[in-house]
Design a protein around this motif. Sequence first.
Motif: not given
Length: 318
Positions: A246-256
């Motif tokens: 549940a990353f707060a920043d969607g872009d961080v999750a997408r790059v992961f």
Amino acid sequence: MTFVSALTSAILPVLLVAGVGFTLGRVHDVQVDALGTVAVYVLTPCLVFYSLATTTLGSGAVAKIAVGVLGYIVVMTAVAEGAARVLGLGEPHRGAFVLSSTFPNGGNYGIPLARFAFGPVGQSVAVLYIVAVDVLQYTLGVFLAARGGEGDLRESITEIFRLPLLYGLLAAVAARLLGVVPATDTALMQTIQLVGNAAIPVMLLMLGIQLANTRSGPSLTRAGIPTVLKLGVAPVIAVALALGLAFADGDVARVFVLECAMPAAVTPLVLTIEFSGDTETAFSAPEYVSTVIFTTTVCSTATLAVLIWALRDGLLGI
């Protein structure tokens, strides 16, 4: 966002620069080791320091990236190990199978691609990702490569402490904690930024040269299952982990997720050559790894374009 725009805006720039390196490697006998030394000891540490010293990512996001990388590597190792046993592979080919199916090329492919696809945030996340992966490659990766093989396990594991990128990371963390990060418009930070930014095209040139010098092995069909695991199963696991964290920043999750979906890394080939003790057979463990590197890199052009399109359009729920 369409598939074509994902292909042209993110994948095409990577392919063009890597293609220059590939052509150079075919036309001239280029030794990539020299470029590698410059990238590892000068360019990448500057990239790591600047990216992390100036990042807007919070400590919570950094911790989740680290946990996500560990979870991804552990799950993929278990999946690949199970598949290798079902296929009846013995050592050292089992180790080669697991290594090439698990560890992603988050460095000289992943960092530039993340930058093109998601901008500065993509670069910062990719840098953190590759630092965490490198720690695991020189610990768990060395163990997997050395099972039933040769080489000094303890000495190779200490290699992580000789990697300058680790100290670039520690310096950036220390500077942020102490509140002594220089302003971005100072000569020092502009110099570090300039040198660090050079890492991206150099890494892509290295990727192309490495592919030009990679022997694909006598049978590409042997790389089929590792390729499916690396480009098909890995993104699914990454999406599940990203949703769970549940990353707060969607872009961080997408790059992961994007980093986890990268093709096979080159470092496992180095580890397999050093530790497997299997370089003389008709189809050796190092040849197995190099074949997977080649096939996954070529096939990733399509899979990563689709993934970037899906991530940008929010089709995966992230």
